[in-house]
Design a protein around this motif. Structure first.
Motif, PDB file in Angstrom:
ATOM      1  N   PHE A  34       0.838  -1.196   0.000  1.00  0.00           N
ATOM      2  CA  PHE A  34       0.000   0.000   0.000  1.00  0.00           C
ATOM      3  C   PHE A  34       0.876   1.251   0.000  1.00  0.00           C
ATOM      4  CE2 PHE A  34      -3.766  -2.419   1.213  1.00  0.00           C
ATOM      5  CZ  PHE A  34      -3.206  -3.514   1.866  1.00  0.00           C
ATOM      6  N   TYR A  36       0.347   5.440   1.023  1.00  0.00           N
ATOM      7  CA  TYR A  36      -0.496   6.452   1.636  1.00  0.00           C
ATOM      8  C   TYR A  36       0.210   7.807   1.551  1.00  0.00           C
ATOM      9  CZ  TYR A  36      -3.235   2.726   3.784  1.00  0.00           C
ATOM     10  OH  TYR A  36      -4.029   1.642   3.992  1.00  0.00           O
ATOM     11  N   GLN A  38       0.277  11.736   3.458  1.00  0.00           N
ATOM     12  CA  GLN A  38      -0.141  12.505   4.636  1.00  0.00           C
ATOM     13  C   GLN A  38       0.218  13.973   4.436  1.00  0.00           C
ATOM     14  OE1 GLN A  38       1.889  11.716   8.380  1.00  0.00           O
ATOM     15  NE2 GLN A  38       0.058  12.206   9.538  1.00  0.00           N
ATOM     16  N   ASN A  41      -0.751  17.900   9.523  1.00  0.00           N
ATOM     17  CA  ASN A  41      -1.838  17.865  10.518  1.00  0.00           C
ATOM     18  C   ASN A  41      -3.076  17.119  10.017  1.00  0.00           C
ATOM     19  OD1 ASN A  41      -0.339  19.478  12.391  1.00  0.00           O
ATOM     20  ND2 ASN A  41      -0.776  21.223  11.064  1.00  0.00           N
ATOM     21  N   ARG A  42      -2.887  16.157   9.160  1.00  0.00           N
ATOM     22  CA  ARG A  42      -3.993  15.362   8.652  1.00  0.00           C
ATOM     23  C   ARG A  42      -3.704  13.872   8.840  1.00  0.00           C
ATOM     24  NH1 ARG A  42      -7.324  17.953   5.119  1.00  0.00           N
ATOM     25  NH2 ARG A  42      -8.732  16.272   5.740  1.00  0.00           N
ATOM     26  N   GLY A  43      -4.739  13.070   8.693  1.00  0.00           N
ATOM     27  CA  GLY A  43      -4.549  11.630   8.706  1.00  0.00           C
ATOM     28  C   GLY A  43      -3.977  11.134   7.388  1.00  0.00           C
ATOM     29  N   LEU A  44      -3.655   9.856   7.356  1.00  0.00           N
ATOM     30  CA  LEU A  44      -3.112   9.256   6.136  1.00  0.00           C
ATOM     31  C   LEU A  44      -4.246   8.968   5.158  1.00  0.00           C
ATOM     32  CD1 LEU A  44      -0.924   8.640   8.376  1.00  0.00           C
ATOM     33  CD2 LEU A  44      -0.236   6.745   6.915  1.00  0.00           C
ATOM     34  N   PHE A  46      -5.292   6.955   1.642  1.00  0.00           N
ATOM     35  CA  PHE A  46      -4.943   5.829   0.783  1.00  0.00           C
ATOM     36  C   PHE A  46      -4.755   6.295  -0.658  1.00  0.00           C
ATOM     37  CE2 PHE A  46      -4.940   1.718  -1.003  1.00  0.00           C
ATOM     38  CZ  PHE A  46      -5.834   1.680  -2.053  1.00  0.00           C
ATOM     39  N   LEU A  88       4.028  13.992   2.783  1.00  0.00           N
ATOM     40  CA  LEU A  88       4.761  12.860   3.341  1.00  0.00           C
ATOM     41  C   LEU A  88       4.117  11.584   2.820  1.00  0.00           C
ATOM     42  CD1 LEU A  88       6.992  12.058   5.351  1.00  0.00           C
ATOM     43  CD2 LEU A  88       5.300  12.239   7.185  1.00  0.00           C
ATOM     44  N   PHE A  90       3.944   7.359   2.695  1.00  0.00           N
ATOM     45  CA  PHE A  90       4.245   6.142   3.439  1.00  0.00           C
ATOM     46  C   PHE A  90       3.932   4.916   2.598  1.00  0.00           C
ATOM     47  CE2 PHE A  90       5.169   7.595   7.675  1.00  0.00           C
ATOM     48  CZ  PHE A  90       4.511   8.811   7.782  1.00  0.00           C
ATOM     49  N   TYR A 101      -0.328  -4.311   9.654  1.00  0.00           N
ATOM     50  CA  TYR A 101       0.154  -3.464   8.583  1.00  0.00           C
ATOM     51  C   TYR A 101       1.377  -2.730   9.126  1.00  0.00           C
ATOM     52  CZ  TYR A 101      -4.428  -4.009   6.314  1.00  0.00           C
ATOM     53  OH  TYR A 101      -5.554  -4.504   5.725  1.00  0.00           O
ATOM     54  N   ILE A 102       2.510  -2.949   8.464  1.00  0.00           N
ATOM     55  CA  ILE A 102       3.740  -2.304   8.902  1.00  0.00           C
ATOM     56  C   ILE A 102       4.053  -1.166   7.932  1.00  0.00           C
ATOM     57  CG2 ILE A 102       6.182  -2.616   9.393  1.00  0.00           C
ATOM     58  CD1 ILE A 102       4.231  -4.072  11.301  1.00  0.00           C
ATOM     59  N   PHE A 103       4.339  -0.005   8.497  1.00  0.00           N
ATOM     60  CA  PHE A 103       4.608   1.185   7.695  1.00  0.00           C
ATOM     61  C   PHE A 103       6.090   1.506   7.661  1.00  0.00           C
ATOM     62  CE2 PHE A 103       0.501   3.142   6.638  1.00  0.00           C
ATOM     63  CZ  PHE A 103      -0.338   2.296   7.321  1.00  0.00           C
ATOM     64  N   THR A 105       9.122   4.476   7.270  1.00  0.00           N
ATOM     65  CA  THR A 105       9.360   5.688   8.046  1.00  0.00           C
ATOM     66  C   THR A 105       8.918   6.950   7.326  1.00  0.00           C
ATOM     67  OG1 THR A 105      11.614   5.661   7.210  1.00  0.00           O
ATOM     68  CG2 THR A 105      11.262   4.753   9.412  1.00  0.00           C
TER      69      THR A 105
ATOM     70  N   TYR B  35      -2.485   3.291  15.872  1.00  0.00           N
ATOM     71  CA  TYR B  35      -1.091   3.581  15.563  1.00  0.00           C
ATOM     72  C   TYR B  35      -0.644   4.822  16.334  1.00  0.00           C
ATOM     73  CZ  TYR B  35      -1.016   0.383  11.572  1.00  0.00           C
ATOM     74  OH  TYR B  35      -1.045  -0.734  10.789  1.00  0.00           O
ATOM     75  N   GLY B  42       8.352   7.374  13.452  1.00  0.00           N
ATOM     76  CA  GLY B  42       7.433   7.046  12.369  1.00  0.00           C
ATOM     77  C   GLY B  42       6.103   6.560  12.894  1.00  0.00           C
ATOM     78  N   LEU B  43       5.480   5.685  12.117  1.00  0.00           N
ATOM     79  CA  LEU B  43       4.145   5.179  12.437  1.00  0.00           C
ATOM     80  C   LEU B  43       4.282   3.785  13.041  1.00  0.00           C
ATOM     81  CD1 LEU B  43       1.447   6.629  11.797  1.00  0.00           C
ATOM     82  CD2 LEU B  43       1.152   5.041   9.925  1.00  0.00           C
ATOM     83  N   PHE B  90      -3.301   7.604  15.879  1.00  0.00           N
ATOM     84  CA  PHE B  90      -4.262   7.396  14.795  1.00  0.00           C
ATOM     85  C   PHE B  90      -5.059   6.125  15.009  1.00  0.00           C
ATOM     86  CE2 PHE B  90      -3.516  10.724  11.894  1.00  0.00           C
ATOM     87  CZ  PHE B  90      -2.159  11.000  11.867  1.00  0.00           C
ATOM     88  N   PHE B 103      -7.924   5.992   7.649  1.00  0.00           N
ATOM     89  CA  PHE B 103      -7.441   6.625   8.861  1.00  0.00           C
ATOM     90  C   PHE B 103      -8.314   7.797   9.288  1.00  0.00           C
ATOM     91  CE2 PHE B 103      -3.263   4.919   9.960  1.00  0.00           C
ATOM     92  CZ  PHE B 103      -3.009   4.121   8.867  1.00  0.00           C
ATOM     93  N   GLY B 104      -8.425   7.949  10.612  1.00  0.00           N
ATOM     94  CA  GLY B 104      -8.999   9.169  11.146  1.00  0.00           C
ATOM     95  C   GLY B 104      -7.977  10.291  11.101  1.00  0.00           C
ATOM     96  N   GLU B 105      -8.402  11.464  11.577  1.00  0.00           N
ATOM     97  CA  GLU B 105      -7.532  12.627  11.538  1.00  0.00           C
ATOM     98  C   GLU B 105      -6.529  12.648  12.699  1.00  0.00           C
ATOM     99  OE1 GLU B 105      -8.410  13.568   8.160  1.00  0.00           O
ATOM    100  OE2 GLU B 105      -7.666  15.405   9.090  1.00  0.00           O
TER     101      GLU B 105
END
Lengths: 113, 112
Positions: A34, A36, A38, A41-44, A46, A88, A90, A101-103, A105, B35, B42-43, B90, B103-105
């Motif tokens: 996957f 993503y 970002q 100041n927002r979520g990730l 898809f 950013l 990911f 799910y491993i992200f 850096t 997360y 990182g995440l 998150f 994901f949420g914010e």
């Protein structure tokens, strides 16, 4: 154990030029991959995924990624970068038979006008 | 809008305190993931629930706990807070069998 590597902390590209953000992975079994994005100041959000099938995957906002099993890579690409693509990015992996799910850096993409 | 709702958006507290972060998944999603995103790490995957049951565990500290309720919302409890717990937390949800995460914010926690 699963892992994801994004070797570049930052990628700079001129607007209109093609961009590539690199990702390599290690996982047992078949990988589910996957990308993503970002924004500050927002979520990730898809972008795209590879589950099975064609190695070239097309996603949102003109992005695509190529799955390369032999090189265990899943690089994100776009033919022509926009300043608004600056964000950013990911890469993430999930191995078949696991629910984690491993992200990576993250790679900061900066598109210069 | 991903459809995943997290509250509160911002939280400032002191060391040693306890806080609860809340997450409502997308309608129909049974899986919830938590997360932690900090500047230097990182995440990091903390924990996953599916339909009320813990399904996978990551690097979650013993001071942290989570649960998923019958209405599928989830809470992440953080106790005995330390300065290093300051981060963005998150929540994400997915359809099962899991495809992409939504994901949420995030909830930004600052421990002073």
């Amino acid at each position: 154990a699963q892992s994801v590597a994004q070797p570049e902390d930052q990628v700079n590209v001129a607007e209109g030029n093609p961009l590539t953000v690199k990702c390599t992975y290690s996982v047992s079994g078949n990988p589910y991959l996957f990308w993503y994005v970002q924004y500050p100041n927002r979520g990730l959000q898809f972008l795209l995924k590879y589950i099975t099938g064609d190695n070239l995957v097309k996603g949102s906002y003109g992005f695509e990624a190529e799955f390369n099993k032999s090189q265990t890579s899943f690089h994100l690409k776009k033919p022509s970068a926009l300043v608004s693509d600056s964000a950013l990015y990911f890469c993430a992996v999930r191995g078949s038979g696991t629910y984690k799910y491993i992200f990576g850096t993250g790679t900061r993409l900066k598109v210069l006008a | 809008d991903s459809g995943v709702t997290q509250t509160p958006k911002h939280l400032i507290t002191a060391t040693g305190q306890r806080v609860t972060l809340r997450c409502s998944p997308r309608s129909g999603d049974l899986s919830v993931y938590w997360y932690q995103q900090s500047l230097d790490q990182g995440l990091q995957f903390l924990i996953q629930y599916y339909n009320g049951e813990e399904r996978a565990k990551g690097n979650i500290l013993e001071r942290f706990s989570a649960q998923q309720f019958p209405d599928l919302h989830s809470e992440l409890n953080l106790s005995s807070l330390e300065l290093g717990d300051s981060a963005l937390y998150f929540c994400a949800s997915s359809v099962d069998p899991p495809g992409e995460l939504f994901f949420g914010e995030g909830s930004r926690l600052t421990v002073l």
